[in-house]
Design a protein around this motif. Structure first.
Motif, PDB file in Angstrom:
ATOM      1  N   LEU A 145       0.822  -1.213   0.000  1.00 30.38           N
ATOM      2  CA  LEU A 145       0.000   0.000   0.000  1.00 30.38           C
ATOM      3  C   LEU A 145       0.856   1.264   0.000  1.00 30.38           C
ATOM      4  CD1 LEU A 145      -2.889  -0.975   2.412  1.00 30.38           C
ATOM      5  CD2 LEU A 145      -3.023  -0.632  -0.055  1.00 30.38           C
ATOM      6  N   ALA A 146       1.916   1.263   0.779  1.00 28.68           N
ATOM      7  CA  ALA A 146       2.782   2.443   0.833  1.00 28.68           C
ATOM      8  C   ALA A 146       3.472   2.687  -0.502  1.00 28.68           C
ATOM      9  CB  ALA A 146       3.823   2.273   1.936  1.00 28.68           C
ATOM     10  N   THR A 147       3.802   1.626  -1.194  1.00 29.79           N
ATOM     11  CA  THR A 147       4.509   1.751  -2.470  1.00 29.79           C
ATOM     12  C   THR A 147       3.573   2.125  -3.606  1.00 29.79           C
ATOM     13  OG1 THR A 147       6.082   0.081  -1.733  1.00 29.79           O
ATOM     14  CG2 THR A 147       6.018   0.544  -4.073  1.00 29.79           C
ATOM     15  N   GLN A 148       2.411   1.508  -3.667  1.00 31.27           N
ATOM     16  CA  GLN A 148       1.560   1.651  -4.836  1.00 31.27           C
ATOM     17  C   GLN A 148       0.409   2.644  -4.663  1.00 31.27           C
ATOM     18  OE1 GLN A 148       0.329  -2.216  -6.127  1.00 31.27           O
ATOM     19  NE2 GLN A 148       2.404  -2.825  -6.639  1.00 31.27           N
ATOM     20  N   TRP A 149       0.187   3.141  -3.472  1.00 32.24           N
ATOM     21  CA  TRP A 149      -0.943   4.039  -3.240  1.00 32.24           C
ATOM     22  C   TRP A 149      -0.789   5.354  -3.996  1.00 32.24           C
ATOM     23  CZ3 TRP A 149      -5.361   2.588  -1.158  1.00 32.24           C
ATOM     24  CH2 TRP A 149      -6.294   3.561  -0.824  1.00 32.24           C
ATOM     25  N   ARG A 150       0.436   5.798  -4.166  1.00 33.89           N
ATOM     26  CA  ARG A 150       0.657   7.105  -4.801  1.00 33.89           C
ATOM     27  C   ARG A 150       0.877   7.015  -6.308  1.00 33.89           C
ATOM     28  NH1 ARG A 150       5.473   6.726  -1.012  1.00 33.89           N
ATOM     29  NH2 ARG A 150       6.749   5.269  -2.168  1.00 33.89           N
ATOM     30  N   LEU A 151       0.696   5.860  -6.897  1.00 33.32           N
ATOM     31  CA  LEU A 151       0.836   5.730  -8.346  1.00 33.32           C
ATOM     32  C   LEU A 151      -0.305   6.463  -9.048  1.00 33.32           C
ATOM     33  CD1 LEU A 151       1.815   1.975  -8.751  1.00 33.32           C
ATOM     34  CD2 LEU A 151       3.310   3.956  -8.923  1.00 33.32           C
ATOM     35  N   PRO A 152      -0.019   7.049 -10.201  1.00 34.12           N
ATOM     36  CA  PRO A 152      -1.087   7.743 -10.930  1.00 34.12           C
ATOM     37  C   PRO A 152      -2.015   6.748 -11.621  1.00 34.12           C
ATOM     38  CG  PRO A 152       0.952   7.851 -12.168  1.00 34.12           C
ATOM     39  CD  PRO A 152       1.280   7.195 -10.857  1.00 34.12           C
ATOM     40  N   GLY A 153      -3.198   7.190 -11.898  1.00 36.22           N
ATOM     41  CA  GLY A 153      -4.156   6.352 -12.609  1.00 36.22           C
ATOM     42  C   GLY A 153      -5.451   6.221 -11.841  1.00 36.22           C
ATOM     43  N   ALA A 154      -6.490   5.950 -12.590  1.00 37.93           N
ATOM     44  CA  ALA A 154      -7.822   5.873 -11.986  1.00 37.93           C
ATOM     45  C   ALA A 154      -7.967   4.647 -11.085  1.00 37.93           C
ATOM     46  CB  ALA A 154      -8.881   5.850 -13.082  1.00 37.93           C
ATOM     47  N   ASP A 155      -7.373   3.552 -11.467  1.00 35.80           N
ATOM     48  CA  ASP A 155      -7.550   2.302 -10.727  1.00 35.80           C
ATOM     49  C   ASP A 155      -6.365   1.966  -9.828  1.00 35.80           C
ATOM     50  OD1 ASP A 155     -10.002   1.928 -11.899  1.00 35.80           O
ATOM     51  OD2 ASP A 155      -9.190   0.762 -13.566  1.00 35.80           O
ATOM     52  N   ALA A 156      -5.460   2.895  -9.618  1.00 32.51           N
ATOM     53  CA  ALA A 156      -4.240   2.597  -8.862  1.00 32.51           C
ATOM     54  C   ALA A 156      -4.549   2.219  -7.415  1.00 32.51           C
ATOM     55  CB  ALA A 156      -3.289   3.782  -8.913  1.00 32.51           C
ATOM     56  N   LYS A 157      -5.447   2.950  -6.780  1.00 30.57           N
ATOM     57  CA  LYS A 157      -5.769   2.660  -5.384  1.00 30.57           C
ATOM     58  C   LYS A 157      -6.522   1.335  -5.242  1.00 30.57           C
ATOM     59  CE  LYS A 157      -5.732   7.394  -3.669  1.00 30.57           C
ATOM     60  NZ  LYS A 157      -4.714   7.792  -4.561  1.00 30.57           N
ATOM     61  N   ALA A 158      -7.419   1.066  -6.165  1.00 32.64           N
ATOM     62  CA  ALA A 158      -8.153  -0.204  -6.123  1.00 32.64           C
ATOM     63  C   ALA A 158      -7.203  -1.377  -6.351  1.00 32.64           C
ATOM     64  CB  ALA A 158      -9.263  -0.201  -7.176  1.00 32.64           C
ATOM     65  N   MET A 159      -6.270  -1.225  -7.288  1.00 35.88           N
ATOM     66  CA  MET A 159      -5.308  -2.294  -7.543  1.00 35.88           C
ATOM     67  C   MET A 159      -4.374  -2.492  -6.351  1.00 35.88           C
ATOM     68  SD  MET A 159      -4.467  -4.668  -9.568  1.00 35.88           S
ATOM     69  CE  MET A 159      -5.165  -4.313 -11.151  1.00 35.88           C
ATOM     70  N   ALA A 160      -3.991  -1.404  -5.684  1.00 38.38           N
ATOM     71  CA  ALA A 160      -3.149  -1.516  -4.491  1.00 38.38           C
ATOM     72  C   ALA A 160      -3.876  -2.270  -3.384  1.00 38.38           C
ATOM     73  CB  ALA A 160      -2.730  -0.125  -4.015  1.00 38.38           C
ATOM     74  N   MET A 161      -5.152  -1.982  -3.184  1.00 31.70           N
ATOM     75  CA  MET A 161      -5.942  -2.699  -2.170  1.00 31.70           C
ATOM     76  C   MET A 161      -6.092  -4.175  -2.530  1.00 31.70           C
ATOM     77  SD  MET A 161      -6.783  -0.696   0.317  1.00 31.70           S
ATOM     78  CE  MET A 161      -8.178  -1.478   1.063  1.00 31.70           C
ATOM     79  N   TYR A 162      -6.316  -4.444  -3.809  1.00 32.87           N
ATOM     80  CA  TYR A 162      -6.460  -5.820  -4.283  1.00 32.87           C
ATOM     81  C   TYR A 162      -5.179  -6.621  -4.036  1.00 32.87           C
ATOM     82  CZ  TYR A 162      -7.133  -9.584  -7.700  1.00 32.87           C
ATOM     83  OH  TYR A 162      -7.235 -10.802  -8.306  1.00 32.87           O
ATOM     84  N   ARG A 163      -4.053  -6.037  -4.380  1.00 31.99           N
ATOM     85  CA  ARG A 163      -2.770  -6.727  -4.193  1.00 31.99           C
ATOM     86  C   ARG A 163      -2.461  -6.903  -2.709  1.00 31.99           C
ATOM     87  NH1 ARG A 163       0.280  -3.461  -8.971  1.00 31.99           N
ATOM     88  NH2 ARG A 163      -0.466  -4.775 -10.676  1.00 31.99           N
ATOM     89  N   ALA A 164      -2.773  -5.905  -1.902  1.00 29.90           N
ATOM     90  CA  ALA A 164      -2.531  -6.003  -0.463  1.00 29.90           C
ATOM     91  C   ALA A 164      -3.405  -7.089   0.167  1.00 29.90           C
ATOM     92  CB  ALA A 164      -2.784  -4.661   0.202  1.00 29.90           C
ATOM     93  N   ALA A 165      -4.655  -7.173  -0.257  1.00 30.42           N
ATOM     94  CA  ALA A 165      -5.550  -8.215   0.270  1.00 30.42           C
ATOM     95  C   ALA A 165      -5.032  -9.604  -0.091  1.00 30.42           C
ATOM     96  CB  ALA A 165      -6.966  -8.007  -0.259  1.00 30.42           C
ATOM     97  N   TRP A 166      -4.572  -9.768  -1.328  1.00 30.01           N
ATOM     98  CA  TRP A 166      -4.034 -11.069  -1.736  1.00 30.01           C
ATOM     99  C   TRP A 166      -2.754 -11.403  -0.983  1.00 30.01           C
ATOM    100  CZ3 TRP A 166      -5.877 -15.264  -3.552  1.00 30.01           C
ATOM    101  CH2 TRP A 166      -7.009 -15.235  -4.340  1.00 30.01           C
ATOM    102  N   ALA A 167      -1.947 -10.407  -0.675  1.00 33.80           N
ATOM    103  CA  ALA A 167      -0.731 -10.658   0.104  1.00 33.80           C
ATOM    104  C   ALA A 167      -1.084 -11.222   1.479  1.00 33.80           C
ATOM    105  CB  ALA A 167       0.090  -9.377   0.236  1.00 33.80           C
ATOM    106  N   VAL A 168      -2.081 -10.628   2.124  1.00 29.39           N
ATOM    107  CA  VAL A 168      -2.492 -11.121   3.449  1.00 29.39           C
ATOM    108  C   VAL A 168      -3.045 -12.533   3.346  1.00 29.39           C
ATOM    109  CG1 VAL A 168      -4.113 -10.768   5.355  1.00 29.39           C
ATOM    110  CG2 VAL A 168      -2.909  -8.825   4.375  1.00 29.39           C
ATOM    111  N   VAL A 169      -3.894 -12.778   2.362  1.00 30.15           N
ATOM    112  CA  VAL A 169      -4.502 -14.107   2.212  1.00 30.15           C
ATOM    113  C   VAL A 169      -3.443 -15.162   1.947  1.00 30.15           C
ATOM    114  CG1 VAL A 169      -5.986 -15.492   0.703  1.00 30.15           C
ATOM    115  CG2 VAL A 169      -6.752 -13.253   1.488  1.00 30.15           C
TER     116      VAL A 169
END
Length: 78
Positions: free
Chosen positions: A24-48
């Motif tokens: 989240l810290a790395t990808q949250w500030r990436l530009p793009g419309a779906d950047a935050k959603a993709m960061a949350m998705y990847r973070a959730a999969w990391a935990v799982v």
């Protein structure tokens, strides 16, 4: 043995949370419309994935720590 796997799963969950925070810290500030959603998705999969496979990783680390002195002692040093 069951207690071991619960403890190892808990350690995997903690490692997954740390990994998710890093993602989240790395990808949250990436530009793009779906950047935050993709960061949350990847973070959730990391935990799982860390939670699911954490017990197996801890078990393999323990086996490796136990076998390392046994295997290393039998080898001839060149």
């Amino acid at each position: 043995m069951g207690t071991f796997f619960w403890i190892a799963t808990g350690l995997g969950f903690i490692a997954g949370l740390a990994h998710a925070v890093n993602i989240l810290a790395t990808q949250w500030r990436l530009p793009g419309a779906d950047a935050k959603a993709m960061a949350m998705y990847r973070a959730a999969w990391a935990v799982v994935l860390w939670t699911l496979f954490g017990s197996y990783l801890v078990a393999l680390w323990i086996v490796g720590l136990v076998l390392k002195p046994l295997i290393g002692r039998n080898r001839a040093t060149a």
